[in-house]
Design an enzyme around this catalytic site. Sequence first.
Site, PDB file in Angstrom:
ATOM      1  N   ASP A  78       0.825  -1.330  -0.096  1.00 33.72           N
ATOM      2  CA  ASP A  78       0.108  -0.071  -0.085  1.00 33.72           C
ATOM      3  C   ASP A  78       0.932   1.234  -0.100  1.00 33.72           C
ATOM      4  O   ASP A  78       2.096   1.235   0.303  1.00 33.72           O
ATOM      5  CB  ASP A  78      -0.940   0.022   1.099  1.00 33.72           C
ATOM      6  CG  ASP A  78      -0.240   0.139   2.498  1.00 33.72           C
ATOM      7  OD1 ASP A  78       0.848  -0.756   2.628  1.00 33.72           O
ATOM      8  OD2 ASP A  78      -0.611   0.995   3.431  1.00 33.72           O
ATOM      9  N   GLU A 170       0.210  -1.456   5.857  1.00 33.92           N
ATOM     10  CA  GLU A 170       1.360  -0.797   6.450  1.00 33.92           C
ATOM     11  C   GLU A 170       1.341   0.602   6.881  1.00 33.92           C
ATOM     12  O   GLU A 170       1.330   1.111   8.069  1.00 33.92           O
ATOM     13  CB  GLU A 170       2.549  -1.217   5.966  1.00 33.92           C
ATOM     14  CG  GLU A 170       3.537  -1.031   7.003  1.00 33.92           C
ATOM     15  CD  GLU A 170       4.411   0.521   6.991  1.00 33.92           C
ATOM     16  OE1 GLU A 170       5.199   0.579   7.664  1.00 33.92           O
ATOM     17  OE2 GLU A 170       3.912   1.200   5.985  1.00 33.92           O
TER      18      GLU A 170
END
Length: 406
Positions: A78, A170
């Site tokens: 991400d 994350e």
Amino acid sequence: MNIKERFLKYVSLDTQSNPSSGLHPSSKKEFALGNLLVEELHSLGITNAFIDEYCYVYAFIPTNCDSNKTVGLIAHMDTAPDASGENVKPNIIDFYTGNIITVNEELNIKLDPKEFPRLNKQLGHELITTDGTTLLGADDKAGIAIIMDAISNIDMIEHPNIIITFTPDEEIGEGTEKFNFDYYKQHNCSLAYTLDGDDPSIINYENFNAASAIVKIHGKSIHPGSAKGKMINSMHLGMEFHNMLPVYKTPENTEKYEGFNHLHGMSGNVEETTLAYIIRNHDLKEFESQKEEFKRITEYLNSKYGENLFELTIADSYFNMKEIVLNHHEALEYINEALIMSGLNPETEPIRGGTDGARLSFGGIVTPNLGTGGANFHGPYEYVDVDEMKAMVRVVHNLLQIISEK
């Protein structure tokens, strides 16, 4: 496909996580990269690679020698919510000459070596920047590209068992929320490295102890024309609370090992105001002291006003992995040796933030963090050094070979 081509392919996909969705993964678009990576792993002959329902990608590569060790290589898919990751238009600088890089003239976004001195170490290197309208995604698609490039020719070296893991979310602190610790236990893996840093020479094994604090202030809304002696303006009380915290203990006034209290959200009206903080410190004792300070201020102000107008909620987020890593010193010895073998000078630097490695370390997988060649993450000033990414592929190969020999 070379490492630059891999990186450019990965950043073309928008994988921005969503902190407010409450889902796992937080954004379905993260699956696009996860599925692509599984396809690439299969094409490399790693047919056991799979993506689970939470968008975690796992793959196992058995040793090609007599090593009985297993090591994890981890990166996240991400990108941060801080800036758009949609329609990224990378700008490639084939040979950096040391000049000021004009990223976007119209928006006056420039990379000046005086402001970003790391550029002075990257003379002659190939760089990739943004076009000034989005982030780049080097955090952490550079880490993914390094891992994928390293394993694309993994049989060139002797290596231990390897677990590849690519995680979602994350950037919003949920990278290990649905992590499959059992998969690692099944493969007897208690050592891993995240590739999620910047300078390739730097090893991170210290991070903040972290907590969140929510302060809710309850006021009394009375018509301002007849408010004397009756109105309690919760916004005024919120400002009073904030002004009682140390003015020097904020992100803009701290560096290195210095902790801070960061007011990152504030909303309200006369009736109710909410202050949202994050509390950070590398030192556990000072961290606990900061939390106690919030409690003392709350108690004092409730006593001052004779009512429970202030409501405090503190929740711990993660802790410093330093002691765990130091108790497994081989994790640092391996990577120090690999960096030196690769012609780099190892340095250690504390992370002024969090890392999936902290939660993994507390979950039984000791996980220092390594560099990727990226810089200025989370915004339009972000860039990556292609030569440093290539250097990190050599570091990973050397690391795996060293571990296989121990």
